[in-house]
Design an enzyme around this catalytic site. Structure first.
Site, PDB file in Angstrom:
ATOM      1  N   ARG A 156       0.739  -0.900  -0.072  1.00  0.00           N
ATOM      2  CA  ARG A 156       0.343  -0.078   0.241  1.00  0.00           C
ATOM      3  C   ARG A 156       0.801   1.284  -0.231  1.00  0.00           C
ATOM      4  NH1 ARG A 156      -1.228   0.689   4.860  1.00  0.00           N
ATOM      5  NH2 ARG A 156      -0.973  -1.319   5.347  1.00  0.00           N
TER       6      ARG A 156
ATOM      7  N   TYR B  11      -1.654  -2.931  -6.764  1.00  0.00           N
ATOM      8  CA  TYR B  11      -1.705  -4.018  -5.289  1.00  0.00           C
ATOM      9  C   TYR B  11      -2.828  -3.888  -4.752  1.00  0.00           C
ATOM     10  CZ  TYR B  11       0.818  -6.722  -2.760  1.00  0.00           C
ATOM     11  OH  TYR B  11       1.471  -7.868  -1.528  1.00  0.00           O
TER      12      TYR B  11
ATOM     13  N   LYS C  12      -9.460  -1.959   2.136  1.00  0.00           N
ATOM     14  CA  LYS C  12      -9.286  -1.354   2.905  1.00  0.00           C
ATOM     15  C   LYS C  12     -10.340   0.523   2.796  1.00  0.00           C
ATOM     16  CE  LYS C  12      -6.184  -3.132   5.610  1.00  0.00           C
ATOM     17  NZ  LYS C  12      -5.366  -4.287   4.953  1.00  0.00           N
TER      18      LYS C  12
ATOM     19  N   HIS D  51      -9.948  -2.493  11.951  1.00  0.00           N
ATOM     20  CA  HIS D  51      -8.833  -3.325  11.207  1.00  0.00           C
ATOM     21  C   HIS D  51      -9.077  -4.310  12.197  1.00  0.00           C
ATOM     22  CE1 HIS D  51      -4.747  -3.661   9.553  1.00  0.00           C
ATOM     23  NE2 HIS D  51      -5.293  -4.895   8.717  1.00  0.00           N
TER      24      HIS D  51
ATOM     25  N   SER E  49      -1.525  -3.775  10.525  1.00  0.00           N
ATOM     26  CA  SER E  49      -0.881  -4.498   9.017  1.00  0.00           C
ATOM     27  C   SER E  49       0.401  -5.947   8.784  1.00  0.00           C
ATOM     28  CB  SER E  49      -0.270  -4.045   7.845  1.00  0.00           C
ATOM     29  OG  SER E  49      -1.492  -2.989   7.466  1.00  0.00           O
TER      30      SER E  49
ATOM     31  N   CYS F 184       0.972  -8.216  11.422  1.00  0.00           N
ATOM     32  CA  CYS F 184       1.220  -8.360  12.792  1.00  0.00           C
ATOM     33  C   CYS F 184       0.546  -9.675  13.469  1.00  0.00           C
ATOM     34  CB  CYS F 184       1.210  -7.187  13.860  1.00  0.00           C
ATOM     35  SG  CYS F 184       2.851  -5.515  13.709  1.00  0.00           S
TER      36      CYS F 184
ATOM     37  N   ASP G  75      -9.245  -9.942   8.849  1.00  0.00           N
ATOM     38  CA  ASP G  75      -8.514  -8.654   8.602  1.00  0.00           C
ATOM     39  C   ASP G  75      -9.596  -6.956   8.722  1.00  0.00           C
ATOM     40  OD1 ASP G  75      -6.302  -7.049   7.431  1.00  0.00           O
ATOM     41  OD2 ASP G  75      -7.512  -6.236   5.602  1.00  0.00           O
TER      42      ASP G  75
ATOM     43  N   ARG H 175       1.368 -11.925  -0.864  1.00  0.00           N
ATOM     44  CA  ARG H 175       0.709 -12.447  -0.181  1.00  0.00           C
ATOM     45  C   ARG H 175       0.740 -13.487  -1.493  1.00  0.00           C
ATOM     46  NH1 ARG H 175      -1.214  -8.818   3.662  1.00  0.00           N
ATOM     47  NH2 ARG H 175      -0.377  -7.489   4.513  1.00  0.00           N
TER      48      ARG H 175
HETATM   49  P1  GTP Z   1      -1.837  -8.187   7.214  1.00  0.00           P
HETATM   50  O1  GTP Z   1      -2.744  -8.720   6.050  1.00  0.00           O
HETATM   51  O2  GTP Z   1      -0.924  -7.576   6.517  1.00  0.00           O
HETATM   52  O3  GTP Z   1      -3.153  -7.175   7.568  1.00  0.00           O
HETATM   53  O4  GTP Z   1      -1.307  -8.577   8.300  1.00  0.00           O
HETATM   54  P2  GTP Z   1      -1.944  -9.488   9.649  1.00  0.00           P
HETATM   55  O5  GTP Z   1      -1.743  -8.870  10.370  1.00  0.00           O
HETATM   56  O6  GTP Z   1      -2.758 -10.290   8.814  1.00  0.00           O
HETATM   57  O7  GTP Z   1      -0.668 -10.342   9.792  1.00  0.00           O
HETATM   58  P3  GTP Z   1      -0.629 -12.123   9.463  1.00  0.00           P
HETATM   59  O8  GTP Z   1      -1.048 -13.049  10.506  1.00  0.00           O
HETATM   60  O9  GTP Z   1      -0.135 -12.544   8.406  1.00  0.00           O
HETATM   61  O10 GTP Z   1       1.397 -12.235   9.907  1.00  0.00           O
HETATM   62  C1  GTP Z   1       2.336 -11.233   9.808  1.00  0.00           C
HETATM   63  C2  GTP Z   1       3.630 -11.857   9.968  1.00  0.00           C
HETATM   64  O11 GTP Z   1       4.071 -12.016  11.551  1.00  0.00           O
HETATM   65  C3  GTP Z   1       3.918 -13.507   9.531  1.00  0.00           C
HETATM   66  O12 GTP Z   1       5.102 -13.615   9.066  1.00  0.00           O
HETATM   67  C4  GTP Z   1       3.958 -13.853  10.262  1.00  0.00           C
HETATM   68  O13 GTP Z   1       4.655 -14.952  10.215  1.00  0.00           O
HETATM   69  C5  GTP Z   1       4.117 -13.279  11.747  1.00  0.00           C
HETATM   70  N1  GTP Z   1       3.353 -13.517  12.951  1.00  0.00           N
HETATM   71  C6  GTP Z   1       2.247 -14.096  13.265  1.00  0.00           C
HETATM   72  N2  GTP Z   1       2.368 -14.710  14.168  1.00  0.00           N
HETATM   73  C7  GTP Z   1       2.760 -14.889  14.580  1.00  0.00           C
HETATM   74  C8  GTP Z   1       3.219 -15.024  16.533  1.00  0.00           C
HETATM   75  O14 GTP Z   1       2.327 -15.266  16.459  1.00  0.00           O
HETATM   76  N3  GTP Z   1       4.647 -15.061  16.562  1.00  0.00           N
HETATM   77  C9  GTP Z   1       5.386 -14.671  15.482  1.00  0.00           C
HETATM   78  N4  GTP Z   1       7.036 -14.630  16.466  1.00  0.00           N
HETATM   79  N5  GTP Z   1       5.226 -14.415  14.165  1.00  0.00           N
HETATM   80  C10 GTP Z   1       4.364 -13.790  13.801  1.00  0.00           C
HETATM   81  C1  SPV Z   2      -2.682  -4.559   4.689  1.00  0.00           C
HETATM   82  O1  SPV Z   2      -1.765  -4.052   4.747  1.00  0.00           O
HETATM   83  O2  SPV Z   2      -3.073  -4.643   6.707  1.00  0.00           O
HETATM   84  C2  SPV Z   2      -3.610  -5.601   4.427  1.00  0.00           C
HETATM   85  C3  SPV Z   2      -3.072  -5.701   3.101  1.00  0.00           C
HETATM   86  O3  SPV Z   2      -4.564  -6.078   4.827  1.00  0.00           O
HETATM   87  S1  SPV Z   2      -3.871  -4.701   2.291  1.00  0.00           S
HETATM   88  O4  SPV Z   2      -5.072  -5.083   1.141  1.00  0.00           O
HETATM   89  O5  SPV Z   2      -2.440  -4.378   1.269  1.00  0.00           O
HETATM   90  O6  SPV Z   2      -4.131  -3.240   2.628  1.00  0.00           O
HETATM   91 MN    MN Z   3      -4.896  -5.631   6.562  1.00  0.00          MN
END
Ligand code: GTP
Ligand code: SPV
Ligand code: MN
Length: 588
Positions: A73, A201, A210, A230, A252, A254, A277, A371
């Site tokens: 983004r 993207y 979003k 979110h 994001s 996290c 999300d 992704r």
């Molecule tokens: P967006 O789609 O951007 O909103 O991200 P999200 O909040 O859904 O994050 P996602 O679950 O995809 O995790 C993002 C990164 O954090 C990945 O590389 C995961 O492997 C890492 N991660 C997720 N949960 C944990 C955790 O409990 N511990 C650690 N150390 N890393 C984590």
């Molecule tokens: C984020 O960045 O929080 C996402 C990916 O979930 S996007 O759809 O690019 O916003």
């Molecule tokens: Mn997100």
């Protein structure tokens, strides 16, 4: 007689001058045709838009490589165009709506010459839900059209639903030349309109996500008395079969997707997925908060996803129930014609990186923000309440962030107001999900800083007001999976082990499990926290993970004060009082 929708499409076609107009019906047959066009005809940066992956091991799966300058983004090119700057607030880029439209119309002028314009009618939310919204997006990208089929309920039935009204949210998108100097994502909340140009993207181009479901929807929520957040939505089932529902906001990249699909390590516990999300939350007739997920798919971070970290997602990716599954900016195992990313398994021998270059092991094969796009229908842990029109009742709200120090593994707020305070001071070390320097602490209240479509001072006030309207307000918690030790290693194993934290949260909600008070809120006692079978976490680390030493909060408090100042007179007095109370504890 042409309908309002037909006239609008005609108007955009006159401006953008496509060779063809294709009204999408959302069928699988059509999606297959679009993929075929993306493989055989449409080019991006000189390459085909889609590459078909191994038919037997990754059926109906396609690799997409976005332009190397278009991988996340673009927050600095994202604008919210209210009539005045104050309404947009310090948390948004603002442009006068007339100026913004003139700028976009210039960019759109003739931009679809030689291209096909796809008209995508879709719902955010189940069509039977009173909270669902009808939308139409125009795009000139097959990647975006196919992605929208996975991420939303895309169907020509929506055209009937709209009829001859203007009651639909409008999105206009063109990839343009993918030139960052000619790239904008403009929001017009008063008109329910998003205009996007120059990016293909994710959050820049899939305008239901979003742009509409958070930036525009948050403005609707403020007006109509609900919350667009979110947040993930999940059910937690304990060994006795009792289920509670929680919503969780983490910035994001996290850990939202991982949390929403967790495979618990404690026997007898189950996680039921409803969303990874976005949550729309309304107060029900019984005074409780009810959440729906407006989306229909996952656009999840690939890097780090594996059978160890998120086995449910690995299975979802291969379930092959809903056509198709997309992989964006991952590596390609050229022997097997399979996707690969860091963290999945040992690196294959012969590989192309996310840009299509031969992988030499020096740089990453997959982009850090690579992704997958996959339907939520493929998810084995999908809750049977997923399509429930009124949503699920929320018993707890969880905030969290990526904090290498200071913040404990989990704490519970003392009240709704105190919980809003803990959400408002949320901070996180930045990630690759948006284009900026990674690893810098940034305040990201409720994980909504890049997504709240209006002044965040007013947003905090809205949260406080919602709390007053509820009869049984959810408890509010804060989690941090990312605390590191002196060697810089994560102290908490995370992923499936996070169930231990979730179990404590569930106990606090139902039975009032054990806790001790600290100046920031209640933390678990080591005794009252289930560590049975937990490996690799020394007892001394458990103490540290729950430890809160307010004397270490000097820098943090200064930074919170600065953060609050940015909202000036819009900052609610109640939250300033919560801050003053914490400051006093520090000064004691
Ligand atoms: P967006 O789609 O951007 O909103 O991200 P999200 O909040 O859904 O994050 P996602 O679950 O995809 O995790 C993002 C990164 O954090 C990945 O590389 C995961 O492997 C890492 N991660 C997720 N949960 C944990 C955790 O409990 N511990 C650690 N150390 N890393 C984590
Ligand atoms: C984020 O960045 O929080 C996402 C990916 O979930 S996007 O759809 O690019 O916003
Ligand atoms: Mn997100």
């Amino acid at each position: 007689m042409a309908t309002f929708l037909e006239k609008w499409v005609e108007e955009i076609a006159l401006l953008t001058k496509p060779d063809k107009i294709h009204w999408c019906d959302g069928s699988e047959k059509e999606a297959r045709e679009l993929i075929k066009i993306g493989i055989e005809k449409e080019k991006l940066n000189g390459n085909p838009v889609f590459h078909e992956l191994n038919k037997s091991t990754y059926p109906d799966s396609y690799l997409h490589r976005s332009h190397p300058n278009d991988v996340a983004r673009s927050e600095n090119l994202t604008f919210v165009c209210h009539a005045d700057k104050e309404t947009a607030g310090p948390n948004n880029n603002w442009m006068d709506p007339k100026e913004a439209k003139a700028k976009m119309n210039t960019l759109y002028s003739g931009c679809m010459k030689g291209r096909t314009m796809y008209v995508l009618p879709y719902m955010m939310g189940h069509p039977d839900s009173p909270y669902a919204k009808a939308c139409v997006q125009i795009t000139d990208s097959t990647y975006v059209a196919v992605s929208m089929r996975i991420m939303t309920r895309l169907s020509n039935i929506v055209i009937k639903k709209i009829g001859n009204t203007d009651k639909f949210v409008k999105g206009i998108h063109s990839v343009g030349e993918l030139d960052p100097a000619r790239r904008f994502v403009m929001h017009f909340p008063d008109e329910g309109l998003v205009m996007s140009f120059g990016s293909g993207y994710g959050g820049n181009a899939l305008l239901g996500k979003k742009c509409f479901s958070l930036r525009i929807a948050s403005c609707l929520g403020l007006k109509e008395g609900w919350l667009a957040e979110h947040m993930i939505i999940m059910g937690i089932e304990d060994p006795k079969g009792k289920i509670i529902y929680v919503a969780a906001a983490l910035p994001s990249a996290c850990g939202k997707t991982n949390l929403a699909m967790m495979q618990p390590t404690i026997p007898g516990y189950k996680i039921w997925t409803l969303g990874d999300d976005i949550a729309w939350m309304n107060i029900g007739e019984d005074g409780r908060l009810y959440a729906i997920n407006p989306e229909f798919g996952f656009f999840g971070v690939a890097s780090g996803t594996s059978m160890n970290t998120n086995p449910n997602m690995m299975k979802t990716l291969k379930a092959n129930k809903f056509y198709p599954t997309l992989y964006t900016n991952v590596g390609l195992d050229t022997d097997k014609n399979e996707p690969w990313w860091e963290g999945m398994s040992e690196a294959p021998k012969n590989m192309k990186d996310w840009q299509g270059k031969t992988y030499d092991g020096k740089e990453k094969a997959a982009h850090a923000n690579s992704r997958f796009t996959v339907s939520i229908n493929n998810c084995e842990t999908l809750s049977k309440e997923f399509d429930s029109p009124k949503g699920v009742p929320i018993s707890a709200i969880i905030f969290g962030g990526r904090r290498s120090s200071l913040l404990p593994l989990v704490y519970e707020s003392k009240s709704w107001q105190h919980g809003v305070f803990s959400g408002s001071i949320m901070g996180s070390e930045t990630t690759a999900a948006a284009i900026h320097a990674s690893g810098v602490l940034r305040r990201d209240p409720m994980a909504m800083l890049p997504f709240c479509g209006y002044n965040m001072g007013d947003y905090f006030r809205h949260w406080l007001n919602i709390g007053k309207k509820m009869k049984n307000a959810p408890n509010i918690f804060f989690v941090n999976w990312f605390r590191v030790n002196e060697e810089g290693k994560f102290m908490w194993p995370g992923f499936g082990e996070n169930i231990r934290v979730i179990k404590w949260i569930m106990e606090r909600v139902i039975w009032k499990g054990e806790a001790v008070e600290t100046p920031i809120g209640n933390v678990p006692t080591v005794k009252g926290f289930d560590t049975a079978g937990l490996k690799d976490v020394p007892a001394s680390d458990m103490e540290k993970l729950f430890g809160v030493n307010i004397k270490e909060w000097g820098e943090e408090l200064k930074s919170i004060e600065e953060h609050y100042k940015t909202f000036g007179s819009k900052m609610p007095a109640e939250l300033k009082q919560e801050y003053e109370a914490l400051l006093k504890e520090y000064q004691k």
